[in-house]
Design a protein around this motif. Structure first.
Motif, PDB file in Angstrom:
ATOM      1  N   LYS A 183      -4.649   4.848 -12.610  1.00 24.28           N
ATOM      2  CA  LYS A 183      -5.413   3.601 -12.736  1.00 24.28           C
ATOM      3  C   LYS A 183      -4.978   2.799 -13.948  1.00 24.28           C
ATOM      4  O   LYS A 183      -5.178   1.594 -14.004  1.00 24.28           O
ATOM      5  N   THR A 184      -4.410   3.469 -14.946  1.00 24.94           N
ATOM      6  CA  THR A 184      -4.096   2.774 -16.198  1.00 24.94           C
ATOM      7  C   THR A 184      -2.617   2.783 -16.549  1.00 24.94           C
ATOM      8  O   THR A 184      -2.138   1.900 -17.272  1.00 24.94           O
ATOM      9  N   ALA A 185      -1.868   3.768 -16.035  1.00 22.55           N
ATOM     10  CA  ALA A 185      -0.489   3.975 -16.514  1.00 22.55           C
ATOM     11  C   ALA A 185       0.442   2.815 -16.200  1.00 22.55           C
ATOM     12  O   ALA A 185       1.416   2.582 -16.919  1.00 22.55           O
ATOM     13  N   PHE A 186       0.157   2.064 -15.141  1.00 22.36           N
ATOM     14  CA  PHE A 186       1.119   1.053 -14.692  1.00 22.36           C
ATOM     15  C   PHE A 186       0.625  -0.384 -14.871  1.00 22.36           C
ATOM     16  O   PHE A 186       1.211  -1.314 -14.345  1.00 22.36           O
ATOM     17  N   ASP A 227      -3.873  -0.933  -8.112  1.00 18.63           N
ATOM     18  CA  ASP A 227      -5.265  -0.589  -7.798  1.00 18.63           C
ATOM     19  C   ASP A 227      -5.279   0.766  -7.099  1.00 18.63           C
ATOM     20  O   ASP A 227      -4.305   1.136  -6.441  1.00 18.63           O
ATOM     21  N   VAL A 228      -6.391   1.454  -7.222  1.00 15.40           N
ATOM     22  CA  VAL A 228      -6.556   2.748  -6.547  1.00 15.40           C
ATOM     23  C   VAL A 228      -7.745   2.653  -5.609  1.00 15.40           C
ATOM     24  O   VAL A 228      -8.801   2.136  -5.974  1.00 15.40           O
ATOM     25  N   THR A 229      -7.548   3.112  -4.373  1.00 19.46           N
ATOM     26  CA  THR A 229      -8.660   3.193  -3.420  1.00 19.46           C
ATOM     27  C   THR A 229      -8.516   4.492  -2.631  1.00 19.46           C
ATOM     28  O   THR A 229      -7.414   5.014  -2.463  1.00 19.46           O
ATOM     29  N   TYR A 230      -9.649   5.009  -2.169  1.00 21.00           N
ATOM     30  CA  TYR A 230      -9.622   6.226  -1.357  1.00 21.00           C
ATOM     31  C   TYR A 230      -9.886   5.883   0.109  1.00 21.00           C
ATOM     32  O   TYR A 230     -10.036   6.768   0.939  1.00 21.00           O
ATOM     33  N   ASN A 231      -9.914   4.584   0.393  1.00 24.50           N
ATOM     34  CA  ASN A 231     -10.284   4.098   1.726  1.00 24.50           C
ATOM     35  C   ASN A 231      -9.099   3.356   2.347  1.00 24.50           C
ATOM     36  O   ASN A 231      -8.608   2.369   1.799  1.00 24.50           O
ATOM     37  N   ALA A 262       0.859  -1.190   0.000  1.00 26.58           N
ATOM     38  CA  ALA A 262       0.000   0.000   0.000  1.00 26.58           C
ATOM     39  C   ALA A 262       0.896   1.240   0.000  1.00 26.58           C
ATOM     40  O   ALA A 262       1.749   1.386   0.877  1.00 26.58           O
ATOM     41  N   ILE A 263       0.709   2.100  -1.009  1.00 24.62           N
ATOM     42  CA  ILE A 263       1.427   3.387  -1.049  1.00 24.62           C
ATOM     43  C   ILE A 263       0.385   4.461  -0.756  1.00 24.62           C
ATOM     44  O   ILE A 263      -0.614   4.591  -1.468  1.00 24.62           O
ATOM     45  N   VAL A 316       0.389  -3.317  -6.147  1.00 20.03           N
ATOM     46  CA  VAL A 316       0.444  -2.021  -5.471  1.00 20.03           C
ATOM     47  C   VAL A 316      -0.966  -1.461  -5.337  1.00 20.03           C
ATOM     48  O   VAL A 316      -1.752  -1.493  -6.287  1.00 20.03           O
ATOM     49  N   ARG A 317      -1.281  -0.982  -4.124  1.00 19.64           N
ATOM     50  CA  ARG A 317      -2.550  -0.276  -3.907  1.00 19.64           C
ATOM     51  C   ARG A 317      -2.208   1.178  -3.597  1.00 19.64           C
ATOM     52  O   ARG A 317      -1.458   1.446  -2.650  1.00 19.64           O
TER      53      ARG A 317
END
Ligand code: CP
Length: 331
Positions: free
Chosen positions: A199-202, A207-211, A160-161, A185-186
């Protein structure tokens, strides 16, 4: 194997085997640190120029120590009292240094792409020590080295970053390095601090989360980024207190991750903002291990780049440090 590149500008364009090779080369250099004499001779007669257009504590001192431990001469240009203040361009400054027969330029610059521009204009090896929000490749390498040292692998780990992804060159180098070596990687932070293209570059391993609970659930590594207030042109979140409440890593949030989850931070830390002291100084923290490992990794980078232009490193690293059995060239 030897590096094909004259310069180290980022991790994006490196093959996984090249990253692996650099990490592997750093291992015997780290073993030197337990000795009373930590200096080895492979860069004797070479000069490393440090050109930092932005402040730095860790990266600058780490490169200086790495160069010194390889027996190179170190030239640290004080940009704030140099002719840069009279309007001299980066390229002219670098060419004047090159006229003094330096061999490496370690460059930190606020403009993304400055090291690449420089690398095209000079014969010296250029090492990117952080450019704008683009990359910080040696930070990425030292983080990979630290994770592998502690977890014995990178493949399959959940990392998680957390935080200010938008302004972070550290995040970008880590994402490239981690995904190339097989980690997932999250990315987590307020939506205003995570660019849409993440969301797409890598590829599929990000994954992307705001939580924070989603980000940390089952995580092997919690990598906290510094909130880069100096780079923010507008208010991207309501207040530091609210940022801390939602995204600051504290003991409660860390409990959502695996019990042996590593806590990492590139420094400098804003304690009480993106990370609490109880976590930064706690048993799961490897933040100071990152700093120690930075020297070994930067020794490996300088050593391998020197070899890349001369056909091969002057000696195998294991011969130089004497920490493994010798083989191959000795001259
Ligand atoms: N991690 C890092 O780049 O720290 P400095 O800005 O102190 O070099």
């Amino acid at each position: 194997m030897k590096l094909k590149h004259k310069d180290l500008l980022g991790l994006a364009h490196l093959a996984p085997e090249e990253i692996d090779f650099m990490l592997h080369t750093a291992v015997p250099f780290k073993k030197l640190f337990t000795r009373s004499i930590k200096k080895v001779p492979p860069l004797r007669g070479k000069t490393v120029a440090m050109l930092f257009y932005e402040p730095s504590t860790r990266t600058r001192t780490s490169f200086e120590l790495a160069a010194a431990r390889l027996s190179a001469d170190v030239l640290s240009l004080a940009v704030s009292s140099s002719s840069v203040q009279k309007g001299e361009t980066l390229m002219d400054t670098a060419r004047n240094l090159e006229a003094m027969k330096i061999d490496f330029i370690v460059l930190r610059h606020s403009v993304s792409g400055a090291p690449e521009l420089l690398a095209r204009g000079v014969r010296a090896h250029v090492v990117n020590a952080g450019d704008g929000n683009h990359e910080h490749p040696t930070q990425g390498l030292l983080d990979l080295f630290t994770i592998r040292e502690k977890k014995k692998k990178i493949q399959g780990l959940q990392v998680a970053i957390i935080g200010d992804i938008l302004h972070s060159r550290v995040a970008r180098s880590n994402i490239w390095g981690l995904t190339k070596l097989g980690a997932r990687v999250r990315l987590c932070g307020p939506a205003t601090l995570i660019p849409a293209e993440m969301k797409t570059a890598f590829g599929n391993n990000v994954d992307v989360t705001y939580n924070m609970k989603d980000a940390l659930d089952g995580a092997d590594v919690a990598y906290v980024l510094r909130l880069q207030l100096e780079r923010q042109q507008e208010n991207l979140f309501p207040s530091l207190r609210e940022y801390h409440d939602f995204y600051g890593l504290d003991a409660k949030k860390l409990s959502w991750a695996k019990k042996d989850c590593l806590v990492m931070h590139p420094g400098p830390m804003n304690r009480g903002v993106e990370i609490d002291s109880s976590v930064a100084d706690g048993p799961q923290s490897v933040i100071l291990d990152q700093v120690t490992n930075g020297i070994a990794v930067r020794m490996a980078v300088l050593y391998l780049l020197a070899g890349s232009s001369e056909g091969a490193p002057p000696r195998a690293a294991r011969n130089i440090t004497g920490s493994e059995s010798s083989s191959g060239r000795t001259g």
